[in-house]
Write a protein that holds these residues in place. Structure first.
Motif, PDB file in Angstrom:
ATOM      1  N   GLN A   1      10.668   4.164   0.079  1.00 47.03           N
ATOM      2  CA  GLN A   1      12.001   4.737   0.183  1.00 47.03           C
ATOM      3  C   GLN A   1      12.047   5.705   1.362  1.00 47.03           C
ATOM      4  O   GLN A   1      11.214   6.583   1.478  1.00 47.03           O
ATOM      5  CB  GLN A   1      12.353   5.481  -1.106  1.00 47.03           C
ATOM      6  CG  GLN A   1      13.758   6.070  -1.094  1.00 47.03           C
ATOM      7  CD  GLN A   1      14.066   6.806  -2.389  1.00 47.03           C
ATOM      8  OE1 GLN A   1      13.247   6.851  -3.312  1.00 47.03           O
ATOM      9  NE2 GLN A   1      15.230   7.393  -2.456  1.00 47.03           N
ATOM     10  N   VAL A   2      13.010   5.521   2.213  1.00 45.73           N
ATOM     11  CA  VAL A   2      13.151   6.380   3.390  1.00 45.73           C
ATOM     12  C   VAL A   2      13.870   7.663   3.008  1.00 45.73           C
ATOM     13  O   VAL A   2      14.891   7.645   2.314  1.00 45.73           O
ATOM     14  CB  VAL A   2      13.928   5.660   4.500  1.00 45.73           C
ATOM     15  CG1 VAL A   2      14.165   6.599   5.676  1.00 45.73           C
ATOM     16  CG2 VAL A   2      13.180   4.412   4.950  1.00 45.73           C
ATOM     17  N   GLN A   3      13.312   8.757   3.466  1.00 46.11           N
ATOM     18  CA  GLN A   3      13.956  10.052   3.257  1.00 46.11           C
ATOM     19  C   GLN A   3      13.989  10.823   4.565  1.00 46.11           C
ATOM     20  O   GLN A   3      12.997  10.886   5.278  1.00 46.11           O
ATOM     21  CB  GLN A   3      13.218  10.861   2.186  1.00 46.11           C
ATOM     22  CG  GLN A   3      13.362  10.296   0.790  1.00 46.11           C
ATOM     23  CD  GLN A   3      12.769  11.197  -0.270  1.00 46.11           C
ATOM     24  OE1 GLN A   3      11.742  11.800  -0.062  1.00 46.11           O
ATOM     25  NE2 GLN A   3      13.437  11.277  -1.409  1.00 46.11           N
ATOM     26  N   ARG A  27       8.937   5.350   6.565  1.00 45.39           N
ATOM     27  CA  ARG A  27       8.938   4.353   7.643  1.00 45.39           C
ATOM     28  C   ARG A  27       8.192   4.925   8.836  1.00 45.39           C
ATOM     29  O   ARG A  27       7.931   6.123   8.918  1.00 45.39           O
ATOM     30  CB  ARG A  27      10.372   4.051   8.106  1.00 45.39           C
ATOM     31  CG  ARG A  27      11.202   3.204   7.188  1.00 45.39           C
ATOM     32  CD  ARG A  27      10.894   1.733   7.306  1.00 45.39           C
ATOM     33  NE  ARG A  27      11.911   0.914   6.686  1.00 45.39           N
ATOM     34  CZ  ARG A  27      12.011   0.687   5.393  1.00 45.39           C
ATOM     35  NH1 ARG A  27      11.124   1.232   4.576  1.00 45.39           N
ATOM     36  NH2 ARG A  27      12.975  -0.066   4.910  1.00 45.39           N
ATOM     37  N   GLU A  98      14.385   3.472  14.078  1.00 49.40           N
ATOM     38  CA  GLU A  98      13.218   2.605  13.953  1.00 49.40           C
ATOM     39  C   GLU A  98      12.938   1.799  15.215  1.00 49.40           C
ATOM     40  O   GLU A  98      11.788   1.555  15.561  1.00 49.40           O
ATOM     41  CB  GLU A  98      13.432   1.626  12.797  1.00 49.40           C
ATOM     42  CG  GLU A  98      13.334   2.248  11.420  1.00 49.40           C
ATOM     43  CD  GLU A  98      13.424   1.187  10.351  1.00 49.40           C
ATOM     44  OE1 GLU A  98      12.390   0.905   9.717  1.00 49.40           O
ATOM     45  OE2 GLU A  98      14.532   0.638  10.159  1.00 49.40           O
ATOM     46  N   ASP A 110      19.143   4.822  12.379  1.00 50.84           N
ATOM     47  CA  ASP A 110      19.134   4.047  11.146  1.00 50.84           C
ATOM     48  C   ASP A 110      19.239   4.874   9.874  1.00 50.84           C
ATOM     49  O   ASP A 110      19.787   4.419   8.872  1.00 50.84           O
ATOM     50  CB  ASP A 110      17.842   3.222  11.091  1.00 50.84           C
ATOM     51  CG  ASP A 110      17.703   2.317  12.301  1.00 50.84           C
ATOM     52  OD1 ASP A 110      16.809   2.561  13.134  1.00 50.84           O
ATOM     53  OD2 ASP A 110      18.511   1.367  12.401  1.00 50.84           O
ATOM     54  N   TYR A 111      18.700   6.062   9.893  1.00 52.67           N
ATOM     55  CA  TYR A 111      18.673   6.885   8.689  1.00 52.67           C
ATOM     56  C   TYR A 111      19.111   8.300   9.040  1.00 52.67           C
ATOM     57  O   TYR A 111      18.739   8.826  10.093  1.00 52.67           O
ATOM     58  CB  TYR A 111      17.260   6.909   8.088  1.00 52.67           C
ATOM     59  CG  TYR A 111      16.716   5.540   7.798  1.00 52.67           C
ATOM     60  CD1 TYR A 111      15.848   4.917   8.685  1.00 52.67           C
ATOM     61  CD2 TYR A 111      17.089   4.863   6.637  1.00 52.67           C
ATOM     62  CE1 TYR A 111      15.367   3.650   8.441  1.00 52.67           C
ATOM     63  CE2 TYR A 111      16.600   3.592   6.381  1.00 52.67           C
ATOM     64  CZ  TYR A 111      15.747   2.992   7.279  1.00 52.67           C
ATOM     65  OH  TYR A 111      15.275   1.732   7.027  1.00 52.67           O
ATOM     66  N   TRP A 112      19.855   8.896   8.114  1.00 53.62           N
ATOM     67  CA  TRP A 112      20.450  10.207   8.364  1.00 53.62           C
ATOM     68  C   TRP A 112      20.151  11.163   7.214  1.00 53.62           C
ATOM     69  O   TRP A 112      20.101  10.753   6.051  1.00 53.62           O
ATOM     70  CB  TRP A 112      21.969  10.078   8.503  1.00 53.62           C
ATOM     71  CG  TRP A 112      22.373   9.385   9.757  1.00 53.62           C
ATOM     72  CD1 TRP A 112      22.384   8.036   9.976  1.00 53.62           C
ATOM     73  CD2 TRP A 112      22.807   9.993  10.968  1.00 53.62           C
ATOM     74  NE1 TRP A 112      22.796   7.766  11.263  1.00 53.62           N
ATOM     75  CE2 TRP A 112      23.073   8.955  11.890  1.00 53.62           C
ATOM     76  CE3 TRP A 112      23.009  11.305  11.373  1.00 53.62           C
ATOM     77  CZ2 TRP A 112      23.523   9.202  13.189  1.00 53.62           C
ATOM     78  CZ3 TRP A 112      23.462  11.552  12.662  1.00 53.62           C
ATOM     79  CH2 TRP A 112      23.711  10.508  13.552  1.00 53.62           C
TER      80      TRP A 112
END
Length: 122
Positions: A1-3, A27, A98, A110-112
């Protein structure tokens, strides 16, 4: 899980300093970026850093005042903000990318994180 999670915002007087932290996990990221959004304005690029090698990039408005860095072993990026001005008041976001390439475009990340409020009083 990405955090991705920011911390370190707060209230500071003009001319003061704050350091924001961004912990990222889950990741292998190519780059981390910092963005901000003031009330009634669009989100704007602040700074970014390539995870390997540490190349940095800054918006003109913060160049010379803000410094982006990363601590590789802790998967944490930092934004050191000096000489803060009221116009720096905004919600600051950390974002992780990524894919190859460092960019100031928020759509390429990609993730925030959830954002952290920075308020600079005059």
């Amino acid at each position: 899980q990405v955090q991705v999670a920011e911390s370190g915002g707060g209230l500071v007087q003009a001319g003061g300093s704050l350091r924001l932290s961004c912990a990222a996990s889950g990741r292998t990221f190519y780059a981390m970026g910092w963005f901000r959004q003031a009330p009634g304005k669009e989100r704007e690029f602040v700074a970014s850093i390539r995870w390997n090698g540490g190349s940095t990039y800054y918006a003109e408005s913060v160049k010379g005042r803000f410094t982006v860095s990363r601590e590789y072993a802790k998967n944490t990026a930092y934004l050191q903000m000096n000489s803060l001005q009221p116009e720096d008041t905004a919600v600051y976001y950390c974002a992780a990318k990524e894919r190859f390439g460092v960019t100031d475009s928020s759509t390429q990340y990609d993730y925030w994180g959830q954002g952290t409020q920075v308020t600079v009083s005059s």
